[in-house]
Design a protein around this motif. Structure first.
Motif, short mmCIF file in Angstrom:
data_model
loop_
_atom_site.label_atom_id
_atom_site.label_comp_id
_atom_site.label_asym_id
_atom_site.label_seq_id
_atom_site.Cartn_x
_atom_site.Cartn_y
_atom_site.Cartn_z
N GLU A 84 0.83 -1.21 0.00
CA GLU A 84 0.00 0.00 0.00
C GLU A 84 0.86 1.25 0.00
OE1 GLU A 84 -2.92 1.97 3.26
OE2 GLU A 84 -3.65 0.10 2.38
N LEU A 85 1.97 1.23 0.74
CA LEU A 85 2.84 2.40 0.81
C LEU A 85 3.41 2.73 -0.56
CD1 LEU A 85 3.90 4.38 2.98
CD2 LEU A 85 5.94 2.93 3.13
N GLY A 86 3.82 1.70 -1.31
CA GLY A 86 4.35 1.94 -2.64
C GLY A 86 3.32 2.54 -3.57
N VAL A 87 2.07 2.06 -3.49
CA VAL A 87 1.01 2.60 -4.33
C VAL A 87 0.68 4.03 -3.92
CG1 VAL A 87 -1.41 2.33 -5.01
CG2 VAL A 87 0.06 0.32 -4.81
N LEU A 88 0.70 4.31 -2.61
CA LEU A 88 0.38 5.66 -2.14
C LEU A 88 1.38 6.69 -2.65
CD1 LEU A 88 -0.83 5.21 1.56
CD2 LEU A 88 -2.16 5.95 -0.42
N VAL A 89 2.63 6.30 -2.79
CA VAL A 89 3.63 7.23 -3.34
C VAL A 89 3.17 7.73 -4.71
CG1 VAL A 89 5.99 7.45 -4.21
CG2 VAL A 89 5.56 6.27 -2.05
N TRP A 90 2.74 6.79 -5.55
CA TRP A 90 2.28 7.15 -6.89
C TRP A 90 1.00 7.96 -6.82
CZ3 TRP A 90 -1.81 6.31 -10.24
CH2 TRP A 90 -1.54 6.49 -11.61
N ARG A 91 0.08 7.56 -5.91
CA ARG A 91 -1.19 8.28 -5.79
C ARG A 91 -0.99 9.71 -5.30
NH1 ARG A 91 -5.69 4.66 -5.13
NH2 ARG A 91 -5.36 3.00 -6.69
N GLU A 92 0.05 9.93 -4.49
CA GLU A 92 0.33 11.26 -3.95
C GLU A 92 1.15 12.12 -4.91
OE1 GLU A 92 -0.90 12.58 -1.05
OE2 GLU A 92 -2.12 10.77 -1.16
N GLY A 93 1.37 11.63 -6.11
CA GLY A 93 2.11 12.41 -7.10
C GLY A 93 3.60 12.20 -7.07
N GLY A 94 4.09 11.24 -6.25
CA GLY A 94 5.51 10.95 -6.20
C GLY A 94 5.96 10.10 -7.37
N SER A 95 7.24 10.05 -7.58
CA SER A 95 7.81 9.26 -8.68
C SER A 95 8.45 7.99 -8.13
CB SER A 95 8.85 10.07 -9.46
OG SER A 95 9.82 10.62 -8.58
N SER A 96 8.32 6.89 -8.88
CA SER A 96 8.82 5.60 -8.44
C SER A 96 9.67 4.95 -9.52
CB SER A 96 7.65 4.67 -8.09
OG SER A 96 6.76 5.26 -7.17
N GLN A 103 -8.25 -6.08 0.79
CA GLN A 103 -8.05 -4.80 1.46
C GLN A 103 -7.66 -3.70 0.47
OE1 GLN A 103 -5.21 -5.66 4.67
NE2 GLN A 103 -6.92 -5.58 6.11
N GLY A 104 -6.90 -4.06 -0.55
CA GLY A 104 -6.52 -3.07 -1.55
C GLY A 104 -7.72 -2.49 -2.26
N TRP A 105 -8.68 -3.34 -2.59
CA TRP A 105 -9.92 -2.88 -3.23
C TRP A 105 -10.66 -1.93 -2.30
CZ3 TRP A 105 -13.14 -6.59 -6.71
CH2 TRP A 105 -14.19 -5.89 -7.29
N ASP A 106 -10.76 -2.32 -1.01
CA ASP A 106 -11.49 -1.50 -0.04
C ASP A 106 -10.77 -0.18 0.26
OD1 ASP A 106 -13.47 -3.37 0.20
OD2 ASP A 106 -12.68 -4.29 2.03
N ARG A 107 -9.46 -0.25 0.44
CA ARG A 107 -8.72 0.90 0.96
C ARG A 107 -8.21 1.83 -0.14
NH1 ARG A 107 -6.75 0.67 5.98
NH2 ARG A 107 -4.79 1.65 5.33
N LEU A 108 -7.82 1.27 -1.28
CA LEU A 108 -7.21 2.08 -2.32
C LEU A 108 -8.15 2.37 -3.48
CD1 LEU A 108 -3.70 0.34 -2.46
CD2 LEU A 108 -4.27 2.51 -1.35
N GLY A 109 -9.19 1.56 -3.62
CA GLY A 109 -10.11 1.77 -4.74
C GLY A 109 -9.42 1.45 -6.06
N TRP A 110 -9.84 2.18 -7.10
CA TRP A 110 -9.31 1.93 -8.44
C TRP A 110 -8.82 3.23 -9.06
CZ3 TRP A 110 -8.90 -3.04 -9.88
CH2 TRP A 110 -9.68 -3.97 -9.19
N SER A 111 -7.72 3.12 -9.79
CA SER A 111 -7.16 4.29 -10.46
C SER A 111 -7.94 4.61 -11.73
CB SER A 111 -5.69 4.03 -10.82
OG SER A 111 -5.17 5.08 -11.59
N ARG A 112 -7.90 5.88 -12.12
CA ARG A 112 -8.57 6.29 -13.36
C ARG A 112 -7.67 6.11 -14.58
NH1 ARG A 112 -11.55 11.95 -11.43
NH2 ARG A 112 -12.87 10.99 -9.82
N GLY A 113 -6.38 6.00 -14.38
CA GLY A 113 -5.47 5.79 -15.51
C GLY A 113 -5.54 4.35 -16.02
N LEU A 114 -5.54 4.17 -17.34
CA LEU A 114 -5.68 2.84 -17.91
C LEU A 114 -4.53 1.92 -17.53
CD1 LEU A 114 -7.06 3.61 -21.49
CD2 LEU A 114 -8.29 2.67 -19.52
N THR A 115 -3.30 2.45 -17.58
CA THR A 115 -2.14 1.60 -17.27
C THR A 115 -2.16 1.15 -15.83
OG1 THR A 115 -0.80 2.74 -18.94
CG2 THR A 115 0.37 1.50 -17.24
N ASP A 116 -2.41 2.07 -14.91
CA ASP A 116 -2.43 1.70 -13.50
C ASP A 116 -3.63 0.83 -13.18
OD1 ASP A 116 -0.78 2.18 -11.11
OD2 ASP A 116 -2.67 2.91 -10.25
N LEU A 117 -4.75 1.05 -13.88
CA LEU A 117 -5.91 0.19 -13.69
C LEU A 117 -5.59 -1.24 -14.12
CD1 LEU A 117 -8.92 -0.21 -13.05
CD2 LEU A 117 -9.43 0.51 -15.40
#
Length: 472
Positions: free
Chosen positions: A272-284, A324-338
Motif C-alpha cells: 500500500e505504501l508503494g502505491v500511495l507514493v504514486w497516488r500522492e504524485g511521487g515518482s517511483s 483490502q486493496g480494493w477496499d482501501r485504495l479503490g481503483w485508479s482512473r489511468g488505464l495503465t495503472d488500472l
C-alpha cells in the motif's frame, strides 16, 4: 435396471458439469493468458529497443559515501534465529558509515533482543528500539514505532535522513544496495530493488516455487510497470523512500488518526505504501543493477519451506492486496495503472479458476473410467469450445517456456526444468491461499481484528555454503 439408470444419470450429470466448467475455465484462462501475454510483449519490446538493460556498479561505487544519511527499519518479533545474522551481515558488507539501522523488538521477546544485540556488537550504526506495547502487535505498528524513534533522533542530533529503507529480519542484503538506492533517490521518491529467493535443498518444491515466481515478476513484470509509468508496489524489503515522501504520508495518516506512515490495519502495508507514493504524485522506479562480478543487486532470503507456512503467507498477500486493496485504495482512473491493479488483485479469481481446472481433471478421469467400462460418456465439444481449448493449450505452452527461461537464466538449467514441474505445486498453494484469504476477509467484515500472521524463520541464507559473508 435401476442401478444402470442411476449410473447413466450420474454420467449425464458429470457431463453437464464438465461442459459448464470447460466454458468457465477456458474463458477465464484465456483472459488471464491475454493479460500475461500483454506483459510479455511489452517486455520483449523493451528488450529489443534497449530500454530494459541492466546497469552495472563497480566495487568502488558500491562502497562510496552516501549523498545523504539513510535509515533502515527492521521490525522483529520472535526472530531470534535470524535477526543476529541479518544485522551482522549487513554491518560487514555495507561499508558506509552514514546510516542507522533501527531494529524494532518487544519487551516480552528477550531472545530476539539478545540476538539483535549479539549481531550488533559495539557498532554505533545500530539502534535497537523496544516497543512500548507487548508483542506481537502488527508489523506496521512496529515500523511506526521505529519511525517515531527516527524522528526523535533527527531532533536530538540535528540532522535529517535522506532515505528510509525497509527490510525484514531474515534478509541477506547486497553490499551495493545502499549506494544504488541512494543514487536512485536523488531522482525519484521511491525505489524498489529485486528480491531473490534462495534455493533450499530440503524444500525444492514449496520453497523452490518462490524462485520461479519472483524471478519472472522481478525480471519482467515490474520492469514493464516501471517502463509504463504505473505504480510500483513496495515489497517491504530492499525498498527505499525519500524522507520527504514518507513525512508527507505520515502527515496524511496522522490527519486521519493514524500513528505514522504505516497502516497498522493493513496486512500488506508495504504494498500500500508503494502505491500511495504514486497516488500522492511521487515518482517511483524499479531498478535492476548487477555488480562487477555479475551478481544481481538484490535482497536474498529463504522463503517458507513448509506447505502450511507458504499457504498462510500467500493468503496474507491475497487478503491484503486483493481484498483490502480494493477496499482501501479503490481503483485508479489511468488505464495503465488500472491494468496493473487488476493484475495485482486477480489472486482470488485465479484460485477459483485453478480449482475449476483441477476439478475438470478429476471429472475427466471419472468419465474416462466410465468409458473404459462401456458407458457412453463421450461429450460432444463444439468447434468454438475446441478453439478455446486449443488456445488454452498454446498459452500454457508459452507460459511454461517463459517460466523455464527466466528461472534458468537466474538459477541455472536444472532449476529451470524444476520450475516446470513445480507449476502444479504453485497452483495448489494458490488455491489453498485464495480460500484462506477469502475466509479471513469474511472474518474482518464481521468485525474480526487483523492479525500479524508472520512467517516463522529458522534458517538464514548467510549460513548456506554457497552464500557466505560475501553478499553473493
Amino acid at each position: 435396471m435401476a442401478a444402470t439408470f442411476t449410473i447413466q444419470y450420474a454420467i449425464h450429470a458429470l457431463q453437464f458439469v464438465e461442459q459448464e466448467l470447460l466454458l468457465f475455465a477456458a474463458f477465464w484462462f484465456l483472459l488471464g493468458a491475454a493479460d500475461d501475454i500483454g506483459v510479455d510483449l511489452c517486455w520483449i519490446w523493451l528488450k529489443l529497443t534497449g530500454r530494459a538493460q541492466v546497469d552495472r556498479i563497480t566495487r568502488e561505487e558500491a562502497g562510496a559515501p552516501l549523498a545523504g544519511r539513510a535509515a533502515i527499519l527492521i521490525a522483529a518479533w520472535r526472530e531470534a534465529d535470524v535477526i543476529g545474522h541479518t544485522v551482522r551481515h549487513a554491518l560487514s558488507v555495507w561499508r558506509q558509515d552514514d546510516f542507522t539501522l533501527y531494529v524494532g523488538c518487544y519487551s516480552n521477546d528477550p531472545e530476539t533482543i539478545a540476538a539483535a544485540m549479539s549481531g550488533t556488537g559495539a557498532d554505533a550504526r545500530v539502534r535497537i528500539v523496544i516497543h512500548d506495547n507487548a508483542g506481537p502487535t502488527t508489523k506496521a505498528d512496529c515500523l511506526n514505532r521505529l519511525y517515531t524513534a527516527l524522528c526523535d533522533d533527527e531532533k536530538r542530533y540535528g540532522y535529517r535522513f535522506k532515505s528510509v529503507v525497509l527490510h525484514d529480519s531474515e534478509d541477506m542484503v547486497h553490499p551495493a544496495e545502499l549506494a544504488v538506492i541512494d543514487s536512485a533517490l536523488s531522482k525519484v521518491d521511491f525505489v524498489q530493488l529485486p528480491v531473490r529467493p534462495e534455493p533450499q535443498p530440503q524444500s525444492p518444491w514449496v520453497a523452490g516455487h518462490y524462485s520461479d515466481e519472483f524471478t519472472e515478476s522481478h525480471a519482467k513484470s515490474l520492469v514493464v510497470r516501471d517502463a509504463l509509468g504505473a505504480a510500483i508496489p513496495a515489497a517491504g524489503v530492499a525498498c527505499g523512500f525519500s524522507r520527504e515522501i514518507i513525512a508527507g504520508i505520515a502527515r496524511q495518516r496522522k490527519a486521519e488518526g493514524g500513528p505514522g506512515p504505516f497502516a497498522a490495519e493493513c496486512l500488506t502495508e508495504d504494498y500500500e505504501l508503494g502505491v500511495l507514493v504514486w497516488r500522492e504524485g511521487g515518482s517511483s522506479r524499479f531498478v535492476r543493477v548487477r555488480d562487477e562480478t555479475g551478481d544481481l543487486v538484490a535482497t536474498r532470503a529463504y522463503f517458507p519451506a513448509r506447505l502450511e507456512d507458504s499457504v498462510r503467507q500467500k493468503a496474507r498477500w491475497i487478503h491484503g492486496i486483493a481484498f483490502q486493496g480494493w477496499d482501501r485504495l479503490g481503483w485508479s482512473r489511468g488505464l495503465t495503472d488500472l491494468w496493473m491493479a487488476l493484475r495485482d488483485r486477480r489472486g482470488p479469481l485465479t484460485s477459483i479458476v485453478l480449482a475449476c481446472g483441477y476439478a475438470l481433471v478429476v471429472i475427466e478421469g471419472l468419465l474416462a473410467s466410465a468409458w473404459l467400462l462401456g458407458a457412453q460418456s463421450h461429450l460432444a465439444v463444439s468447434p468454438f469450445l475446441q478453439g478455446m481449448l486449443f488456445l488454452c493449450f498454446v498459452s500454457l505452452a508459452w507460459r511454461s517456456v517463459m517460466r523455464f527461461a527466466f528461472t534458468a537464466y537466474e538459477y541455472g538449467v536444472g532449476e529451470g526444468l524444476l520450475a516446470l514441474l513445480r507449476i502444479p505445486v504453485a497452483n495448489f498453494i494458490a488455491i489453498m491461499a485464495g480460500r484462506r484469504a477469502f475466509m479471513g476477509y469474511l472474518r474482518t467484515l464481521r468485525g474480526g481484528a487483523v492479525k500479524w500472521e508472520k512467517t516463522t524463520h529458522s534458517a538464514h541464507p548467510v549460513l548456506a555454503p554457497a552464500g557466505g559473508e560475501n553478499g553473493r
